[in-house]
Scaffold this motif. Structure first.
Motif, PDB file in Angstrom:
ATOM      1  N   THR B  11      24.154  -5.713   2.802  1.00  0.00           N
ATOM      2  CA  THR B  11      24.830  -4.621   2.649  1.00  0.00           C
ATOM      3  C   THR B  11      23.664  -3.352   3.164  1.00  0.00           C
ATOM      4  O   THR B  11      22.566  -3.702   2.538  1.00  0.00           O
ATOM      5  N   LEU B  47      31.070  -4.907  11.306  1.00  0.00           N
ATOM      6  CA  LEU B  47      32.189  -4.126  10.498  1.00  0.00           C
ATOM      7  C   LEU B  47      33.284  -4.849  10.627  1.00  0.00           C
ATOM      8  O   LEU B  47      33.854  -5.680  11.506  1.00  0.00           O
ATOM      9  N   THR B  48      33.823  -4.906   9.235  1.00  0.00           N
ATOM     10  CA  THR B  48      35.043  -5.747   8.960  1.00  0.00           C
ATOM     11  C   THR B  48      36.126  -5.131   8.725  1.00  0.00           C
ATOM     12  O   THR B  48      36.315  -3.949   7.843  1.00  0.00           O
ATOM     13  N   ALA B  49      37.171  -5.401   9.477  1.00  0.00           N
ATOM     14  CA  ALA B  49      38.809  -4.428   9.297  1.00  0.00           C
ATOM     15  C   ALA B  49      39.430  -4.956   8.243  1.00  0.00           C
ATOM     16  O   ALA B  49      39.154  -6.275   7.830  1.00  0.00           O
ATOM     17  N   PHE B  87      33.360   4.651  15.589  1.00  0.00           N
ATOM     18  CA  PHE B  87      33.399   4.477  13.975  1.00  0.00           C
ATOM     19  C   PHE B  87      32.367   5.210  13.450  1.00  0.00           C
ATOM     20  O   PHE B  87      32.317   5.987  12.493  1.00  0.00           O
ATOM     21  N   VAL B  91      33.961   8.415  11.839  1.00  0.00           N
ATOM     22  CA  VAL B  91      34.502   8.058  10.496  1.00  0.00           C
ATOM     23  C   VAL B  91      33.397   7.931   9.321  1.00  0.00           C
ATOM     24  O   VAL B  91      33.397   8.207   8.245  1.00  0.00           O
ATOM     25  N   ALA B  92      32.173   7.191   9.687  1.00  0.00           N
ATOM     26  CA  ALA B  92      31.387   6.898   8.743  1.00  0.00           C
ATOM     27  C   ALA B  92      30.652   8.101   8.203  1.00  0.00           C
ATOM     28  O   ALA B  92      30.278   9.117   8.810  1.00  0.00           O
ATOM     29  N   LYS B  93      30.556   8.100   6.765  1.00  0.00           N
ATOM     30  CA  LYS B  93      29.876   9.071   5.960  1.00  0.00           C
ATOM     31  C   LYS B  93      28.900   8.902   5.148  1.00  0.00           C
ATOM     32  O   LYS B  93      28.996   7.504   4.813  1.00  0.00           O
ATOM     33  N   ASP B  96      28.646   5.525   2.657  1.00  0.00           N
ATOM     34  CA  ASP B  96      29.342   4.299   3.214  1.00  0.00           C
ATOM     35  C   ASP B  96      28.329   3.066   3.128  1.00  0.00           C
ATOM     36  O   ASP B  96      27.253   3.301   3.529  1.00  0.00           O
ATOM     37  N   GLU B  97      29.132   2.007   2.968  1.00  0.00           N
ATOM     38  CA  GLU B  97      28.247   0.792   3.126  1.00  0.00           C
ATOM     39  C   GLU B  97      28.817   0.056   4.485  1.00  0.00           C
ATOM     40  O   GLU B  97      29.827  -0.101   4.814  1.00  0.00           O
ATOM     41  N   ILE B  98      27.730  -0.568   5.250  1.00  0.00           N
ATOM     42  CA  ILE B  98      28.132  -1.508   6.448  1.00  0.00           C
ATOM     43  C   ILE B  98      27.026  -2.867   6.148  1.00  0.00           C
ATOM     44  O   ILE B  98      26.637  -2.940   4.938  1.00  0.00           O
ATOM     45  N   GLU B  99      27.465  -3.854   6.870  1.00  0.00           N
ATOM     46  CA  GLU B  99      26.798  -5.010   6.895  1.00  0.00           C
ATOM     47  C   GLU B  99      25.789  -5.056   8.134  1.00  0.00           C
ATOM     48  O   GLU B  99      26.053  -4.794   9.144  1.00  0.00           O
TER      49      GLU B  99
END
Lengths: 202, 247
Positions: B11, B47-49, B87, B91-93, B96-99
């Motif tokens: 992450t 990114l995972t929905a 995204f 959307v991202a702020k 926020d965590e992504i992988e």
């Protein structure tokens, strides 16, 4: 881990089953390669079958076109995450190259070599039995230099870097010898359905 | 360059977003498992929905290996109709965590022991991995001659413009040639045409010898045209490494 606020594009359930994990559909045909596009004239083009260092058969452009021509329609998957469905190819099956050379697959491993010095390794069983061809026609037209013309390998069930552009030889080897990208961090086999993108991926 | 253990997903937390141009922003991610990359490498972002659907994309790392320990800078251009870039932009702020996983890539890379002179040629957002190389050279105080030939449509679409002008202004062996293909206004110090062999010659005229390494990055059409220009300038084809933004 779900990503906050990410839902992805609308997906077509009918097509979803054909798209490997982590891949996204593309309508165009992106071009990727390690260096400049080589210009190879068909008048000097030659394709060679080798066992180890020894050439067992070579074909000129005309001789190659006298071999049985086969059409394949396949889905293709690039490691950079695009997939393209129902791509149309024509060329000579590796089975027919072996047949014309009068040999059975001599070893379990193969290196494909290209005019630009690129190479990629593919297990021999993945090239025979109707699985792979040397393609010269894409979508009804001669394969353009950008996409590997005059001829590229087509091994559609593996990530597309295995389908070496500007291919000019298949070399059967005793051991599994890594090719250009495989020596630079990419997976030795490259099955898109198992997401074998990089060295060390299971 | 060849890891034998799997590259695991980790992450990463978005720390800040810095607009570069109207359509390109730098996204700075703090890594939960810090790594040190080599200039030119990329990461894959995942990114995972909520329904489990996963989208993956590769992004070049723009920061140099020395820039900010534990943090990487990805420059993302918002592509119309895209799935992942909108995204990040809409959307991202921060927080926020992504992988992501990486660093990846063992060909389109530059380290100081590889030497030079080094010619970098960028079209549009293709400048990102090349910026990492320029920053790496600057951080090392390296004497390896390096030149960047950078083509964009207009002045305000030159990513990293001020930093590049500063690097050039330091006069320590980093040359910069800018060219703008659609700018109506004449800009001091910028050429106004597509890259050709004369421009390549101009970019390398301070080199004591022909470039040993040439890195080309941009769209496929750009890379094709720029490689022709490099070859027409008499540079060996084998010196050229390319990275094409596929779409």
């Amino acid at each position: 881990m779900a990503t906050r606020g990410f839902f992805g594009k609308q997906r077509d359930p009918a097509l979803e089953a054909r798209i490997p994990p982590g891949q996204a559909l593309t309508e165009d045909f992106p071009v990727l390669s390690a260096g400049p596009t080589p210009r190879v004239e068909t008048s000097s083009w030659k394709f060679t079958l080798k066992v180890g260092p020894r050439a067992v058969k070579a074909w000129t452009w005309d001789e190659f076109h006298a071999l049985p021509q086969t059409k394949l329609t396949r889905d293709i998957h690039c490691v950079t995450t695009w997939s393209k469905l129902d791509t149309h190819w024509q060329g000579v099956m590796v089975d027919d190259l072996l047949g014309d050379a009068g040999i059975e697959p001599p070893t379990g491993f193969t290196l494909a070599h290209s005019y630009d010095g690129y190479s990629t390794n593919v297990p021999t069983p993945d090239l025979v039995g109707g699985k792979a061809m040397v393609a010269t026609i894409y979508d009804g037209l001669p394969l353009t230099p950008d996409h590997g013309g005059p001829a590229r390998l087509l091994v559609p069930h593996l990530y597309f870097w295995k389908s070496a552009k500007w291919v000019n030889a298949l070399q059967f080897t005793e051991r599994d010898e890594l090719g250009f990208w495989e020596l630079r961090g990419y997976h030795a086999y490259g099955d898109p359905w198992r997401e074998q993108r990089y060295t060390g991926d299971p | 360059m060849t890891p034998t253990t799997p590259l695991l997903w980790q992450t990463a937390t978005l720390e800040r977003v810095v607009p570069q141009t109207a359509r390109v922003s730098s996204f700075f991610f703090r890594l939960s498992q810090p790594f040190r990359h080599v200039a030119g490498q990329h990461v894959d972002v995942r990114l995972t929905a909520p329904d489990g659907y996963v989208a993956q994309r590769g992004y070049s790392i723009g920061s140099g290996p020395e820039s900010e320990p534990g943090v990487i800078e990805l420059c993302i251009e918002e592509l119309e109709g895209g799935e992942v870039s909108p995204f990040f932009h809409e959307v991202a702020k921060p927080g926020d965590e992504i992988e992501l996983r990486g660093p990846l890539g063992g060909h389109f890379i530059w380290t100081e022991p590889m030497g030079g002179p080094v010619l970098l040629i960028a079209g549009g957002s293709g400048v990102v991995p090349l910026m990492a190389m320029a920053r790496h050279r600057a951080a090392l105080g390296s004497q390896v001659p390096m030149a960047l030939l950078y083509s964009a449509r207009v002045w305000d679409e030159l990513i990293f413009r001020e930093e590049l002008l500063q690097l050039h202004g330091a006069r320590n062996g980093f040359d910069l040639v800018l060219t703008l293909t659609r700018d109506a206004e004449k800009r001091e110090g910028a050429r106004g045409r597509r890259i050709d062999s004369a421009m390549v010659m101009e970019a390398i005229d301070q080199f004591p010898e022909p470039p040993k390494l040439v890195y080309l990055c941009g769209s496929n059409a750009f890379v094709a045209a720029a490689s022709d220009a490099v070859i027409a300038a008499g540079i060996a084809e084998t010196a050229i490494r390319t990275e094409r933004y596929g779409g």
